[in-house]
Scaffold this motif. Structure first.
Motif, PDB file in Angstrom:
ATOM      1  N   ARG A 466     -11.272  45.847 -31.959  1.00  0.00           N
ATOM      2  CA  ARG A 466     -11.158  47.283 -32.261  1.00  0.00           C
ATOM      3  C   ARG A 466     -10.493  48.007 -31.096  1.00  0.00           C
ATOM      4  NH1 ARG A 466     -16.947  49.471 -34.339  1.00  0.00           N
ATOM      5  NH2 ARG A 466     -16.068  51.355 -33.446  1.00  0.00           N
ATOM      6  N   GLU A 467     -10.977  47.710 -29.905  1.00  0.00           N
ATOM      7  CA  GLU A 467     -10.445  48.333 -28.694  1.00  0.00           C
ATOM      8  C   GLU A 467      -8.973  47.985 -28.517  1.00  0.00           C
ATOM      9  OE1 GLU A 467     -12.874  48.428 -24.849  1.00  0.00           O
ATOM     10  OE2 GLU A 467     -11.438  46.808 -24.458  1.00  0.00           O
ATOM     11  N   ALA A 468      -8.634  46.728 -28.756  1.00  0.00           N
ATOM     12  CA  ALA A 468      -7.244  46.292 -28.602  1.00  0.00           C
ATOM     13  C   ALA A 468      -6.327  47.003 -29.583  1.00  0.00           C
ATOM     14  CB  ALA A 468      -7.159  44.777 -28.802  1.00  0.00           C
ATOM     15  N   LEU A 469      -6.757  47.092 -30.836  1.00  0.00           N
ATOM     16  CA  LEU A 469      -5.942  47.781 -31.843  1.00  0.00           C
ATOM     17  C   LEU A 469      -5.772  49.249 -31.486  1.00  0.00           C
ATOM     18  CD1 LEU A 469      -4.414  47.786 -34.509  1.00  0.00           C
ATOM     19  CD2 LEU A 469      -6.599  48.097 -35.686  1.00  0.00           C
ATOM     20  N   GLY A 470      -6.825  49.861 -30.961  1.00  0.00           N
ATOM     21  CA  GLY A 470      -6.722  51.255 -30.532  1.00  0.00           C
ATOM     22  C   GLY A 470      -5.662  51.444 -29.465  1.00  0.00           C
ATOM     23  N   GLU A 471      -5.549  50.469 -28.555  1.00  0.00           N
ATOM     24  CA  GLU A 471      -4.524  50.557 -27.509  1.00  0.00           C
ATOM     25  C   GLU A 471      -3.123  50.387 -28.088  1.00  0.00           C
ATOM     26  OE1 GLU A 471      -4.799  51.560 -24.557  1.00  0.00           O
ATOM     27  OE2 GLU A 471      -6.971  51.583 -24.337  1.00  0.00           O
ATOM     28  N   VAL A 472      -2.971  49.540 -29.083  1.00  0.00           N
ATOM     29  CA  VAL A 472      -1.658  49.404 -29.730  1.00  0.00           C
ATOM     30  C   VAL A 472      -1.257  50.735 -30.372  1.00  0.00           C
ATOM     31  CG1 VAL A 472      -0.307  48.210 -31.491  1.00  0.00           C
ATOM     32  CG2 VAL A 472      -1.980  46.934 -30.149  1.00  0.00           C
ATOM     33  N   MET A 473      -2.218  51.369 -31.027  1.00  0.00           N
ATOM     34  CA  MET A 473      -1.911  52.670 -31.631  1.00  0.00           C
ATOM     35  C   MET A 473      -1.579  53.712 -30.566  1.00  0.00           C
ATOM     36  SD  MET A 473      -1.883  52.342 -34.869  1.00  0.00           S
ATOM     37  CE  MET A 473      -1.921  54.050 -35.410  1.00  0.00           C
ATOM     38  N   ASN A 474      -2.149  53.552 -29.383  1.00  0.00           N
ATOM     39  CA  ASN A 474      -1.815  54.479 -28.293  1.00  0.00           C
ATOM     40  C   ASN A 474      -0.367  54.310 -27.837  1.00  0.00           C
ATOM     41  OD1 ASN A 474      -4.277  55.770 -28.213  1.00  0.00           O
ATOM     42  ND2 ASN A 474      -5.148  54.392 -26.680  1.00  0.00           N
ATOM     43  N   VAL A 475       0.190  53.110 -28.007  1.00  0.00           N
ATOM     44  CA  VAL A 475       1.614  52.926 -27.712  1.00  0.00           C
ATOM     45  C   VAL A 475       2.447  53.748 -28.694  1.00  0.00           C
ATOM     46  CG1 VAL A 475       3.510  51.272 -27.594  1.00  0.00           C
ATOM     47  CG2 VAL A 475       1.239  50.618 -26.757  1.00  0.00           C
ATOM     48  N   ALA A 476       2.062  53.724 -29.969  1.00  0.00           N
ATOM     49  CA  ALA A 476       2.769  54.544 -30.960  1.00  0.00           C
ATOM     50  C   ALA A 476       2.605  56.026 -30.648  1.00  0.00           C
ATOM     51  CB  ALA A 476       2.242  54.230 -32.359  1.00  0.00           C
ATOM     52  N   ARG A 477       1.422  56.409 -30.196  1.00  0.00           N
ATOM     53  CA  ARG A 477       1.202  57.822 -29.822  1.00  0.00           C
ATOM     54  C   ARG A 477       2.051  58.192 -28.614  1.00  0.00           C
ATOM     55  NH1 ARG A 477      -4.130  56.141 -31.353  1.00  0.00           N
ATOM     56  NH2 ARG A 477      -4.764  57.246 -33.256  1.00  0.00           N
ATOM     57  N   LEU A 478       2.179  57.256 -27.681  1.00  0.00           N
ATOM     58  CA  LEU A 478       3.045  57.488 -26.524  1.00  0.00           C
ATOM     59  C   LEU A 478       4.473  57.759 -26.990  1.00  0.00           C
ATOM     60  CD1 LEU A 478       3.563  57.325 -23.398  1.00  0.00           C
ATOM     61  CD2 LEU A 478       4.039  54.889 -23.759  1.00  0.00           C
ATOM     62  N   GLY A 479       4.952  56.967 -27.949  1.00  0.00           N
ATOM     63  CA  GLY A 479       6.298  57.168 -28.476  1.00  0.00           C
ATOM     64  C   GLY A 479       6.461  58.502 -29.172  1.00  0.00           C
ATOM     65  N   ASN A 480       5.480  58.881 -29.986  1.00  0.00           N
ATOM     66  CA  ASN A 480       5.543  60.170 -30.680  1.00  0.00           C
ATOM     67  C   ASN A 480       5.569  61.333 -29.696  1.00  0.00           C
ATOM     68  OD1 ASN A 480       5.713  59.821 -33.518  1.00  0.00           O
ATOM     69  ND2 ASN A 480       3.621  59.054 -33.566  1.00  0.00           N
ATOM     70  N   LYS A 481       4.718  61.232 -28.666  1.00  0.00           N
ATOM     71  CA  LYS A 481       4.659  62.310 -27.674  1.00  0.00           C
ATOM     72  C   LYS A 481       5.978  62.410 -26.909  1.00  0.00           C
ATOM     73  CE  LYS A 481       1.794  64.172 -23.945  1.00  0.00           C
ATOM     74  NZ  LYS A 481       2.926  64.545 -23.081  1.00  0.00           N
ATOM     75  N   TYR A 482       6.553  61.261 -26.601  1.00  0.00           N
ATOM     76  CA  TYR A 482       7.832  61.248 -25.881  1.00  0.00           C
ATOM     77  C   TYR A 482       8.916  61.943 -26.700  1.00  0.00           C
ATOM     78  CZ  TYR A 482      11.945  59.325 -23.479  1.00  0.00           C
ATOM     79  OH  TYR A 482      13.130  59.165 -22.812  1.00  0.00           O
ATOM     80  N   LEU A 483       8.968  61.644 -27.993  1.00  0.00           N
ATOM     81  CA  LEU A 483       9.951  62.317 -28.852  1.00  0.00           C
ATOM     82  C   LEU A 483       9.668  63.807 -28.954  1.00  0.00           C
ATOM     83  CD1 LEU A 483      10.467  59.819 -31.825  1.00  0.00           C
ATOM     84  CD2 LEU A 483      12.065  60.346 -29.968  1.00  0.00           C
ATOM     85  N   ALA A 484       8.394  64.163 -29.106  1.00  0.00           N
ATOM     86  CA  ALA A 484       8.032  65.580 -29.239  1.00  0.00           C
ATOM     87  C   ALA A 484       8.374  66.350 -27.960  1.00  0.00           C
ATOM     88  CB  ALA A 484       6.549  65.711 -29.562  1.00  0.00           C
ATOM     89  N   ASP A 485       8.168  65.705 -26.795  1.00  0.00           N
ATOM     90  CA  ASP A 485       8.435  66.378 -25.518  1.00  0.00           C
ATOM     91  C   ASP A 485       9.934  66.502 -25.236  1.00  0.00           C
ATOM     92  OD1 ASP A 485       5.731  66.586 -25.114  1.00  0.00           O
ATOM     93  OD2 ASP A 485       5.598  64.901 -23.696  1.00  0.00           O
ATOM     94  N   THR A 486      10.695  65.491 -25.641  1.00  0.00           N
ATOM     95  CA  THR A 486      12.123  65.487 -25.294  1.00  0.00           C
ATOM     96  C   THR A 486      13.017  66.120 -26.363  1.00  0.00           C
ATOM     97  OG1 THR A 486      12.298  63.233 -26.185  1.00  0.00           O
ATOM     98  CG2 THR A 486      11.909  63.458 -23.802  1.00  0.00           C
ATOM     99  N   GLU A 487      12.531  66.197 -27.599  1.00  0.00           N
ATOM    100  CA  GLU A 487      13.226  66.863 -28.708  1.00  0.00           C
ATOM    101  C   GLU A 487      14.708  66.473 -28.823  1.00  0.00           C
ATOM    102  OE1 GLU A 487      12.214  70.966 -27.624  1.00  0.00           O
ATOM    103  OE2 GLU A 487      10.875  70.968 -29.375  1.00  0.00           O
TER     104      GLU A 487
END
Length: 702
Positions: A466-487
């Motif tokens: 569960r913890e490992a999968l949560g970290e994988v999803m955090n990589v996707a969140r990192l990508g989304n945030k990067y796109l949102a911040d850089t526009e």
């Protein structure tokens, strides 16, 4: 076990009984964590064999056969295919899915027993076992039910109480009954061969206490058994279905299912290597679902007898004692085999707040899910891993299933991948752009990305999926945030080179996600790999930002996930509710008949057909309706407690059965002149007792 000393892995998953399909409780507890672990090992280029198979012996099989009126072989053939096909379609990547009805297994189990027998390990004891005089047969543990002496559950089995999880002997039960005849069994003498677990208690204690890293639920249950003092346990049973006991004077006896079932891991491994030695395909490949991708010649013994092999058993908590006490004692007695390095047993998964029950059809069956949710294997894999009962019982609900798909897989993971690929096609014709100047905010993202593989690895290797999968999803969140911040969709108007860098880094995150998500969601990883148009990478490449090179051509974007609508989920909830209604009806207690009355008493009651001509609610009440009825002999007012089941406007014109000679009675200030007859179901629901065809008002009901 020190990873540097590990040359190979043998990973086993508990053998499912072939008396029915696999359900989500099995998946969450055993098969998904095992598959995730094995896929991770393979991605790390580790030598691993993933072993499972159908448990086709034992009482659950014979019970199912008796219920369906067929032979046990018919039952196991049917469900072996259903289960094996379901696992394959769901992406559980066994190297072999074997059968304990196979010749290889019977030979292996017999040889194992015979080795222990010749070494003088067993004790022969004549004991009293339960016997059904009506059925004229000795009763295996699962043919006996009674009250658990530990928790008071009245439906405990002779080997285990499913309410409190205690392992029992049939003779421990209070008020035992045979499931064959329903009669109390009698005790009758019979000879069986016992494994003296007490003689291995010190060895087992040393073994278990040497593994401080085991889950608390596993070590705790083992310590409880050891502290209670181990007792000899019969390794043979009086049955006619199973592996025959290979000694004299053992006619009519088979090996105890928990003796032969774990040996099934060994026999499956032997079968796998036997097949690998062949130079041509044969039907065993299909019957045993042999994974042709990882075929290699060698010795099965390396995976079971070499100290540099790490053995891991994935099981549910109800199998802890068998894999941590009984099977290790068998292996110790034999002397040639390694012991499990870890047994990461999970707790139970409940369904919509209730315990999963196969007998009550309160379950989500894998084969049905695969039919009703086409190409959505990874949605279920995701939800079951995200809610896995790793440390305590957990609950699966269809609403949560929908929410996790829509709010996490679609909105987070799928959204990031889609935006990156769409923008790359829009701005750079689908080719990976050149990375230009890296700004501090870019480097922060690159540095953070590099930390994830090690964190995810640590979680997986410690069985925290569960913890490992949560970290994988955090990589996707990192990508989304990067796109949102850089526009980049805004910056493209003024600085194309900046967008090149943004999308280059974003595409590297996407490629990393393909590696990191594969152990969990292999179908998604495959789609993503095809979209990115490359052959994929192994785990050692994760964290890098040069996985996709400048100018590399991407394929057209496709949606990785789609929203699940309310009606799809409601259909599943309705299905469960129908099962619940069926169970309630089957278990409902029908009121007994009242005392007899004389014929004259009955004929004194005047019951007529009448029609409701007006209806209204009685003020300040929830249950009462005021009805006006045409009785054929005049109109009457009757107050009836049916407002919870019928609306006034819906029953105008309804014919009813009316007791017309009941003395008038005042109810809520209204004089009620009779009583209409209603039937009450076991759940309390009311229905009119009425003619099946229209009758004249006033007709006498006889």
């Amino acid at each position: 076990m020190d990873n540097s000393k590990i040359k190979r892995y043998t990973v086993t998953a508990a053998l499912p009984y072939t008396n029915g399909p696999v359900h989500i409780g099995h998946l969450a507890g055993v098969y998904l964590p095992a598959d995730t672990y094995v896929r991770y090992l393979r991605s790390n280029k580790r030598d691993v064999k993933f072993i499972c198979g159908s448990d086709e012996n034992g009482v659950p099989i014979t019970l199912k056969a008796k219920k369906e009126g067929v032979s046990p072989q018919v039952v196991v053939d049917k469900y072996h295919k259903i289960i094996g096909d379901s696992f394959k379609e769901f992406g559980v990547s066994f190297d072999i899915y074997h059968r304990t009805s196979s010749l290889m297994h019977h030979q292996t189990a017999s040889d194992f027993f015979e080795t222990l027998y010749k070494k003088g390990v067993f004790t022969e004891e004549i004991t009293e076992q339960y016997f059904d005089e009506k059925a004229q047969t000795f009763l295996a543990d699962r043919y006996i039910t009674g009250t658990c002496p530990k928790c008071g559950n009245e439906n405990a089995y002779g080997d285990q109480c499913e309410s409190c999880g205690s392992t029992l002997n049939a003779t421990d039960l209070i008020n035992p009954k045979s499931t064959l005849s329903g009669e109390p069994p009698v005790r009758k003498e019979t000879k069986n061969w016992f494994l003296p677990l007490d003689k291995y208690e010190d060895q087992l204690r040393t073994y278990i206490e040497s593994h401080k890293e085991w889950k608390p639920n596993v070590s705790g249950q083992c310590q409880s058994w050891l502290n209670s003092g181990l007792q000899p346990r019969a390794m043979t049973r009086d049955l006619d279905w199973g592996v025959k006991v290979p000694v004299k004077d053992a006619e009519g006896k088979v090996l105890y299912v928990w003796f032969d079932a774990p040996i099934g891991y060994i026999s499956a491994t032997k079968e796998l290597f036997d097949y690998a030695r062949l130079d041509v395909w044969n039907p065993k490949a299909e019957e045993y679902y042999i994974n042709q991708t990882h075929m290699e010649k060698g010795s099965w013994e390396e995976y079971w007898k070499d100290d540099e092999t790490k053995l891991v058993h994935f099981i549910g908590k109800d199998n802890i004692v068998f894999h941590c006490i009984i099977f290790p004692a068998m292996l110790m007695a034999h002397g040639d085999y390694i012991l499990a390095d870890n047994v990461p047993a999970n707790e139970f998964l409940n369904l919509e707040g209730q315990k999963i029950s196969t007998s009550k059809n309160w379950a989500v069956w894998l084969n049905e899910y695969l039919e009703e949710f086409k190409d959505k294997q990874d949605v279920l894999r995701y939800v079951l891993t995200a809610t896995a009962p790793e440390t305590k019982d957990n609950d699966f609900t269809w609403k949560d299933f929908q929410a996790r798909n829509n709010n996490e897989l679609v909105a987070v993971f799928g959204n990031f991948i889609n935006r990156v690929v769409v923008l790359t096609h829009k701005y750079f014709a689908g080719k990976v752009p050149t990375c230009m100047t890296i700004l501090p905010e870019d480097q922060e993202v690159i540095d953070e990305l590099a930390t994830f593989p090690a964190k995810i690895s640590a979680s997986i290797e410690n069985y925290r999926f569960r913890e490992a999968l949560g970290e994988v999803m955090n990589v996707a969140r990192l990508g989304n945030k990067y796109l949102a911040d850089t526009e980049p969709w805004k910056v493209i108007k003024t600085d194309e080179d900046r967008v090149r860098t943004i999308l280059f880094i974003s595409l590297q995150i996407a490629a990393n996600l393909e590696i990191l998500i594969e152990p969990f969601l292999p179908f998604t990883a495959d789609k993503l790999m095809k979209m990115l148009n490359y052959g994929g990478h192994t785990w050692e490449a994760a964290g890098q930002i040069d996985l996709l090179h400048r100018g590399h051509q991407l394929n057209e974007p496709v949606l990785l996930f789609e929203k699940i609508e309310d009606d799809a989920v409601q259909a599943q909830i309705d299905k469960l509710n129908r099962s619940k209604a069926d169970n309630d009806a089957a278990s409902a207690v029908i009121a007994p008949a009242k005392e007899n009355i004389q014929f004259e008493d009955f004929t004194s009651v005047d019951i007529r057909v009448a029609t409701i001509v007006a209806a209204e609610k009685v003020e300040k009440t929830k249950k009462l309706l005021k009805l006006t009825l045409d009785t054929g002999i005049g109109q009457r007012t009757v107050v009836s407690g049916i407002a919870e089941y019928y609306k006034p406007e819906d029953i105008i014109g309804q014919q009813v059965s009316l007791v017309v000679n009941l003395a008038p009675r005042e109810i809520k200030g209204i004089v009620s002149q009779g009583m209409i007859l209603m039937s009450g179901d076991t759940d309390g629901k009311l229905a009119f007792v009425a003619p099946t065809v229209k009758h004249q008002n006033g007709s006498v009901i006889k």
